[in-house]
Design a protein around this motif. Structure first.
Motif, PDB file in Angstrom:
ATOM      1  N   UNK A  56      70.560  64.827   3.005  1.00  0.00           N
ATOM      2  CA  UNK A  56      70.260  64.923   2.556  1.00  0.00           C
ATOM      3  C   UNK A  56      70.658  65.516   1.444  1.00  0.00           C
ATOM      4  N   UNK A  57      71.484  66.329   2.049  1.00  0.00           N
ATOM      5  CA  UNK A  57      72.554  67.554   0.663  1.00  0.00           C
ATOM      6  C   UNK A  57      73.098  66.892  -0.075  1.00  0.00           C
ATOM      7  N   UNK A  58      74.125  65.564  -0.167  1.00  0.00           N
ATOM      8  CA  UNK A  58      74.240  64.636  -0.870  1.00  0.00           C
ATOM      9  C   UNK A  58      73.462  64.226  -1.617  1.00  0.00           C
ATOM     10  N   UNK A  59      72.101  63.342  -1.224  1.00  0.00           N
ATOM     11  CA  UNK A  59      70.881  62.917  -2.026  1.00  0.00           C
ATOM     12  C   UNK A  59      70.506  64.786  -3.405  1.00  0.00           C
ATOM     13  N   UNK A 140      53.203  66.609  -9.262  1.00  0.00           N
ATOM     14  CA  UNK A 140      53.395  66.311 -10.634  1.00  0.00           C
ATOM     15  C   UNK A 140      54.084  67.108 -11.665  1.00  0.00           C
ATOM     16  N   UNK A 141      53.860  68.365 -12.145  1.00  0.00           N
ATOM     17  CA  UNK A 141      54.843  69.211 -13.128  1.00  0.00           C
ATOM     18  C   UNK A 141      55.902  69.632 -12.264  1.00  0.00           C
ATOM     19  N   UNK A 142      55.791  69.959 -11.049  1.00  0.00           N
ATOM     20  CA  UNK A 142      56.942  70.566 -10.585  1.00  0.00           C
ATOM     21  C   UNK A 142      57.511  69.678  -9.492  1.00  0.00           C
ATOM     22  N   UNK A 143      57.439  69.052  -9.283  1.00  0.00           N
ATOM     23  CA  UNK A 143      58.265  67.689  -8.662  1.00  0.00           C
ATOM     24  C   UNK A 143      59.698  67.073  -8.156  1.00  0.00           C
ATOM     25  N   UNK A 144      59.862  67.570  -9.649  1.00  0.00           N
ATOM     26  CA  UNK A 144      60.939  67.037 -10.457  1.00  0.00           C
ATOM     27  C   UNK A 144      61.768  68.095  -9.333  1.00  0.00           C
ATOM     28  N   UNK A 145      61.795  69.522 -10.016  1.00  0.00           N
ATOM     29  CA  UNK A 145      62.865  70.048  -9.759  1.00  0.00           C
ATOM     30  C   UNK A 145      62.673  70.047  -8.392  1.00  0.00           C
ATOM     31  N   UNK A 146      61.420  70.133  -7.100  1.00  0.00           N
ATOM     32  CA  UNK A 146      61.027  70.883  -6.384  1.00  0.00           C
ATOM     33  C   UNK A 146      61.879  70.011  -5.318  1.00  0.00           C
ATOM     34  N   UNK A 147      61.649  68.653  -5.461  1.00  0.00           N
ATOM     35  CA  UNK A 147      62.509  67.744  -4.879  1.00  0.00           C
ATOM     36  C   UNK A 147      63.783  67.885  -4.148  1.00  0.00           C
ATOM     37  N   UNK A 148      64.848  68.009  -5.469  1.00  0.00           N
ATOM     38  CA  UNK A 148      66.258  68.575  -4.938  1.00  0.00           C
ATOM     39  C   UNK A 148      66.360  69.666  -3.994  1.00  0.00           C
ATOM     40  N   UNK A 153      68.189  72.207   0.786  1.00  0.00           N
ATOM     41  CA  UNK A 153      67.778  73.194   1.968  1.00  0.00           C
ATOM     42  C   UNK A 153      67.425  72.134   3.063  1.00  0.00           C
ATOM     43  N   UNK A 154      67.268  71.059   3.194  1.00  0.00           N
ATOM     44  CA  UNK A 154      67.027  70.406   4.788  1.00  0.00           C
ATOM     45  C   UNK A 154      68.684  70.319   5.313  1.00  0.00           C
ATOM     46  N   UNK A 156      71.458  72.130   4.376  1.00  0.00           N
ATOM     47  CA  UNK A 156      72.320  73.219   4.605  1.00  0.00           C
ATOM     48  C   UNK A 156      71.062  73.161   6.263  1.00  0.00           C
ATOM     49  N   UNK A 157      70.497  73.388   6.179  1.00  0.00           N
ATOM     50  CA  UNK A 157      69.554  73.795   7.240  1.00  0.00           C
ATOM     51  C   UNK A 157      70.017  72.521   8.368  1.00  0.00           C
ATOM     52  N   UNK A 158      69.992  71.192   8.819  1.00  0.00           N
ATOM     53  CA  UNK A 158      71.113  70.570   9.363  1.00  0.00           C
ATOM     54  C   UNK A 158      71.772  71.046   9.485  1.00  0.00           C
ATOM     55  N   UNK A 159      73.224  71.648   8.436  1.00  0.00           N
ATOM     56  CA  UNK A 159      74.894  71.537   9.010  1.00  0.00           C
ATOM     57  C   UNK A 159      74.255  73.052   9.594  1.00  0.00           C
ATOM     58  N   UNK A 160      74.141  73.898   9.474  1.00  0.00           N
ATOM     59  CA  UNK A 160      73.917  75.501   9.666  1.00  0.00           C
ATOM     60  C   UNK A 160      72.901  75.462  11.217  1.00  0.00           C
ATOM     61  N   UNK A 161      72.075  74.732  11.421  1.00  0.00           N
ATOM     62  CA  UNK A 161      71.247  74.727  12.936  1.00  0.00           C
ATOM     63  C   UNK A 161      72.048  73.932  13.794  1.00  0.00           C
ATOM     64  N   UNK A 162      73.100  73.238  13.841  1.00  0.00           N
ATOM     65  CA  UNK A 162      73.649  72.672  14.564  1.00  0.00           C
ATOM     66  C   UNK A 162      75.257  72.429  14.729  1.00  0.00           C
ATOM     67  N   UNK A 163      75.296  73.952  14.510  1.00  0.00           N
ATOM     68  CA  UNK A 163      76.588  74.155  14.483  1.00  0.00           C
ATOM     69  C   UNK A 163      77.125  74.634  16.386  1.00  0.00           C
TER      70      UNK A 163
END
Length: 163
Positions: A56-59, A140-148, A153-154, A156-163
């Motif tokens: 998800x970080x790369x996407x 519709x207004x902010x989804x294209x900004x919110x999605x990335x 965030x997901x 980074x969370x996966x990378x950090x939470x599973x250290x």
């Protein structure tokens, strides 16, 4: 919650068929890995799950880069079936750690059926959320900004939470 937000965002950018197929494909991969590991046929090395956060970080970084480079008409987020499946798998990778001991001690069939039914329920809930007028307007207004941002965030969370 993060799955629900992602699914709602997907509903603003692609078809229900792609979303449902991607969700089921990604979740089937999670279940398959969990079943195989629980049977003892393979084992994930310690710390491997965290690297799923790179998907998800790369996407998210790719979508953010495309958004930055196309200010006048932002690119759609990655919404192909395989992209959705990859995001689902990466976001649910930590589930493997929970499913393996359950499958190893309790059996598989009933849990797999329940989980697969719940994927459908989650898709319906995401569709419901995305079609609420206030939420739909905001997405519709902010989804294209919110999605990335959510994907990054997901990741980074996966990378950090599973250290």
């Amino acid at each position: 919650m993060d799955d629900l937000v992602l699914i709602a965002l997907f509903f603003t950018q692609t078809t229900a068929l792609r979303i449902v197929l991607g969700q089921y494909l990604g979740f089937a991969a999670i279940l398959a890995v969990s079943v195989v590991v629980s049977l003892g046929a393979a084992a994930l090395p310690d710390g491997m799950i965290r690297w799923l956060g790179l998907i998800p970080l790369a996407l998210g970084l790719k979508a953010l880069w495309e958004l930055r480079n196309n200010d006048d008409s932002p690119e759609k987020a990655p919404t192909g079936i395989l992209a959705i499946a990859g995001i689902t798998f990466a976001n649910g990778g930590d589930n493997i750690g929970v499913y393996v001991p359950v499958f190893a001690t309790q059996g598989v069939v009933v849990y797999v059926v329940v989980f697969l039914v719940m994927v459908g329920v989650l898709c319906l809930a995401g569709r419901f959320l995305a079609t609420r007028p206030v939420v739909a307007k905001a997405l519709a207004r902010w989804g294209h900004v919110l999605f990335p941002i959510v994907l990054i965030g997901i990741g980074i969370l996966i990378l950090v939470a599973h250290t």
